[in-house]
Scaffold this active site. Structure first.
Site, PDB file in Angstrom:
ATOM      1  N   ASP A   1     -17.025   6.498   2.459  1.00  0.00           N
ATOM      2  CA  ASP A   1     -15.697   6.658   3.043  1.00  0.00           C
ATOM      3  C   ASP A   1     -15.210   8.058   2.661  1.00  0.00           C
ATOM      4  O   ASP A   1     -14.877   8.312   1.504  1.00  0.00           O
ATOM      5  CB  ASP A   1     -14.770   5.565   2.480  1.00  0.00           C
ATOM      6  CG  ASP A   1     -13.308   5.775   2.889  1.00  0.00           C
ATOM      7  OD1 ASP A   1     -13.021   6.732   3.636  1.00  0.00           O
ATOM      8  OD2 ASP A   1     -12.463   4.973   2.451  1.00  0.00           O
TER       9      ASP A   1
ATOM     10  N   LYS B   1      -5.831  13.141   8.523  1.00  0.00           N
ATOM     11  CA  LYS B   1      -5.726  13.458   7.108  1.00  0.00           C
ATOM     12  C   LYS B   1      -6.274  14.856   6.809  1.00  0.00           C
ATOM     13  O   LYS B   1      -6.339  15.283   5.664  1.00  0.00           O
ATOM     14  CB  LYS B   1      -6.470  12.410   6.269  1.00  0.00           C
ATOM     15  CG  LYS B   1      -5.799  11.040   6.276  1.00  0.00           C
ATOM     16  CD  LYS B   1      -6.447  10.106   5.290  1.00  0.00           C
ATOM     17  CE  LYS B   1      -6.149   8.643   5.547  1.00  0.00           C
ATOM     18  NZ  LYS B   1      -4.788   8.235   5.194  1.00  0.00           N
TER      19      LYS B   1
ATOM     20  N   GLN C   1     -10.687  10.687   2.158  1.00  0.00           N
ATOM     21  CA  GLN C   1      -9.949  11.513   1.194  1.00  0.00           C
ATOM     22  C   GLN C   1     -10.791  12.654   0.633  1.00  0.00           C
ATOM     23  O   GLN C   1     -10.323  13.379  -0.245  1.00  0.00           O
ATOM     24  CB  GLN C   1      -9.443  10.640   0.030  1.00  0.00           C
ATOM     25  CG  GLN C   1      -8.518   9.518   0.431  1.00  0.00           C
ATOM     26  CD  GLN C   1      -7.166   9.991   0.951  1.00  0.00           C
ATOM     27  OE1 GLN C   1      -6.775  11.154   0.748  1.00  0.00           O
ATOM     28  NE2 GLN C   1      -6.446   9.125   1.637  1.00  0.00           N
TER      29      GLN C   1
ATOM     30  N   HIS D   1     -10.153   1.461  -0.487  1.00  0.00           N
ATOM     31  CA  HIS D   1      -9.061   1.211   0.457  1.00  0.00           C
ATOM     32  C   HIS D   1      -9.428  -0.093   1.183  1.00  0.00           C
ATOM     33  O   HIS D   1     -10.607  -0.394   1.365  1.00  0.00           O
ATOM     34  CB  HIS D   1      -9.013   2.386   1.434  1.00  0.00           C
ATOM     35  CG  HIS D   1      -7.849   2.394   2.362  1.00  0.00           C
ATOM     36  ND1 HIS D   1      -7.809   1.639   3.507  1.00  0.00           N
ATOM     37  CD2 HIS D   1      -6.683   3.085   2.325  1.00  0.00           C
ATOM     38  CE1 HIS D   1      -6.666   1.874   4.132  1.00  0.00           C
ATOM     39  NE2 HIS D   1      -5.961   2.739   3.440  1.00  0.00           N
TER      40      HIS D   1
ATOM     41  N   CYS E   1      -2.624   0.397   0.198  1.00  0.00           N
ATOM     42  CA  CYS E   1      -3.742  -0.335   0.804  1.00  0.00           C
ATOM     43  C   CYS E   1      -4.869  -0.568  -0.187  1.00  0.00           C
ATOM     44  O   CYS E   1      -6.046  -0.590   0.168  1.00  0.00           O
ATOM     45  CB  CYS E   1      -4.264   0.361   2.062  1.00  0.00           C
ATOM     46  SG  CYS E   1      -3.123   0.285   3.435  1.00  0.00           S
TER      47      CYS E   1
END
Lengths: 418, 149
Positions: free
Chosen positions: A206, A232, A209, A129, A372
């Protein structure tokens, strides 16, 4: 790997916990398939915000009155629950942020500036991202370091065949996404972390997700940093968390300075507060941190193995149904073990934005665009894709509605007959 | 699906499938590259001018049906017109897609372009319809790249 103890969730029952899922959009029941962008909130999360504002709204820390002490206790209890959720060894290693992006920027500025030297290499992946790419471009250019990329295989997984030539003694940082928001690919976080640690590099994962969708254990992965967002994972917007190993946080200078993050201040100088507050200048986002704690409670009660199992099943079903639509290319790994609940797809004749508008008229929310990940889109040879992304409240019937909608759009834009 | 049909009128779908003047131009007087950062749509606009008359205009684009059809309709609308007329048409067209058709003289002068009036009900798509016009203005005003933002 999915635990054998995973059990099927009663999706119809849990859908009743999400008031928004009652909504009708353009005359049709809402089919919400944009969960990689943001997720819907259960009543308990919404209620936690109302409770705070109605019953104990006050600024935290330093206060000796009852409301301030209650608010402080609640936000710190939420921090503890978020820490437990990712198996962080102590709550002080979890810093409240606005979102995953802010976490990445704290690492880039506070850790990167102090540690990245001219000639160093920052290794990342082609599926990041922008939030885990642009900060490193900035720091690399500022510090005279360079970026390297682990290549992508045709199936949307990382090509690890030449990893030893990419992660080398020149690598200062390995920064990668645990699960791709565009391809769905789940990256082997533990293996990559071990490789990077073997050459003395620091590792940032990261988790935007992954943390919402599967069990994530920072002790097991061994990573040095993990950044993720509350919204999220059923929490409010405007709150996120950055986990970091204590010794790293202690060696880092604060990103923002001012109130709340100081120990002693004179007119000439200041000393920093203890962890985690050293990184939390100003009045924090009290309400939403408490909301994020409520989201973690909700997810923990479901069980993250069960959440992952449900999404795997839904994704498998979706991939199977997508095979019926030959005109549509689906990106990412075919093996549901290697992908999260994200399906990005593309058709030559129907632009994603036209498809998105068409589906919206049927109450179906998907995301269309570059997600993104502009460099990845150009690597895939497309300007944009349409993306359906799932969560624990999505059903097979909703996948059916999506597939019917796509077929309808292909007819509509293909030959003009609706 | 009334709003959808108003957005994607048959003439829009047809121009999307078979865009007019969709080609690279060899020796354009001026050219401009348009970009919509919201969706990644791109267009390259080519123009040949004879004094102040647009004698030829063509484009290459990657984008949605609205942006492609709008570009196609735009080339038809400005070919043979003066630069001032083309600029004035942009003004009227912009008003059409943001405020809707008003049934007046302006609508009449826009000809086929009025089929894009349905865009008004889809605020996120207005820039798709105006991208090619931004590129047109960019080319006329010597801007090599323009963005809808």
């Amino acid at each position: 790997m999915i635990s054998k103890t995973a059990k099927a969730l009663d999706v119809q029952a849990l859908r009743a916990d999400f008031p928004i899922l009652e909504r009708v959009v353009n005359g049709k029941p809402l089919v919400y398939l944009d969960n990689a962008a943001t997720t819907q909130k259960p009543r308990s999360v919404i209620q936690s915000l109302v409770d705070y504002y109605e019953n104990y709204n006050a600024n935290v820390h330093r206060g000796v009155h009852t409301l301030s002490m209650e608010a402080t206790d609640m936000t710190e209890a939420a921090r503890k629950r978020v820490a437990d959720f990712i198996n962080a060894p102590e709550p002080e290693t979890v810093i409240w942020t606005r979102n995953a992006t802010e976490g990445m920027n704290i690492v880039a500025h506070s850790w990167g500036r102090g540690n990245i030297e001219p000639g160093d290499e920052i290794v990342t992946t082609p599926m990041e991202h922008h939030s885990n790419l642009v900060p490193w471009q900035e720091i690399a250019s500022e510090r005279g370091a360079s970026l390297r990329f682990i290549p992508l295989s045709d199936d949307g997984t990382l090509d690890l065949s030449d990893l030893d030539a990419i992660i080398t003694e020149r690598t200062k940082l390995l920064a990668f996404t645990h699960a791709s928001n565009s391809l769905g690919t789940i990256n082997p976080a533990k293996l990559l972390t071990e490789k990077a640690h073997a050459v003395g590099a620091t590792v940032l994962v990261d988790g935007a997700q992954s943390v919402p969708h599967m069990p994530v254990d920072v002790e097991d992965i061994g990573c040095d940093f993990l950044s993720f967002s509350g919204h999220k994972m059923m929490g409010p917007t405007g709150i996120g968390a950055l986990y970091a190993k204590r010794e790293l946080l202690e060696g880092m200078e604060p990103f923002l300075t001012g109130g709340e993050m100081v120990l002693q201040v004179s007119y000439e100088k200041a000393s920093w507060a203890d962890l985690p507050w050293k990184f939390e200048a100003g009045t924090p986002n009290i309400a939403d941190s408490i909301g994020m704690g409520a989201a973690v409670d909700y997810l923990s009660a479901l069980g993250m193995e069960n959440v992952r199992e449900h999404e795997k099943r839904i994704t498998e079903y979706a991939l199977e149904r997508f095979k019926e639509i030959e005109e549509v290319d689906v990106f990412g790994p075919e093996d549901p073990e290697l992908r999260g609940g994200v399906v990005s797809f593309h058709n030559e004749d129907v632009h994603p934005h036209d498809l998105g508008t068409f589906l919206d008229q049927q109450g179906i929310a998907v995301r269309t665009g570059h997600h993104c990940t502009m460099p990845l889109m150009s690597k895939l040879g497309v300007v944009a894709t349409a993306r359906a992304s799932f969560y624990v409240y999505n059903t097979e019937q909703e996948i059916d509605a999506l597939v019917d909608g796509i077929k309808g759009a292909l007819r509509y834009f293909g030959n003009g007959l609706a | 699906m009334d709003e959808l049909e108003e957005l994607y009128q048959e003439i829009v779908l047809e121009h999307n499938r078979k865009p007019r003047n969709f080609r690279k131009m060899d020796d354009p007087t001026c050219t401009s590259h348009g970009f919509n950062p919201f969706c990644g749509d791109t267009i390259t606009l080519y123009m040949t001018l004879d004094e102040d008359v647009v004698t030829d205009v063509s484009f290459e684009a990657a984008g949605c049906a609205i942006s492609k059809a709008s570009a196609s309709l735009m080339t038809q609308a400005v070919k043979g017109r003066t630069v001032d007329e083309a600029q004035a048409t942009f003004g009227k067209f912009h008003n059409l897609v943001t405020n809707g058709a008003n049934g007046g003289e302006d609508d009449e002068s826009l000809g086929d372009l009025v089929v894009l009036a349905g865009v008004r009900s889809f605020p996120t798509r207005i820039k798709c319809a105006t991208l090619s016009w931004h590129a047109l203005r960019g080319a006329l005003e010597g801007e090599e790249t323009v963005s809808t933002e």
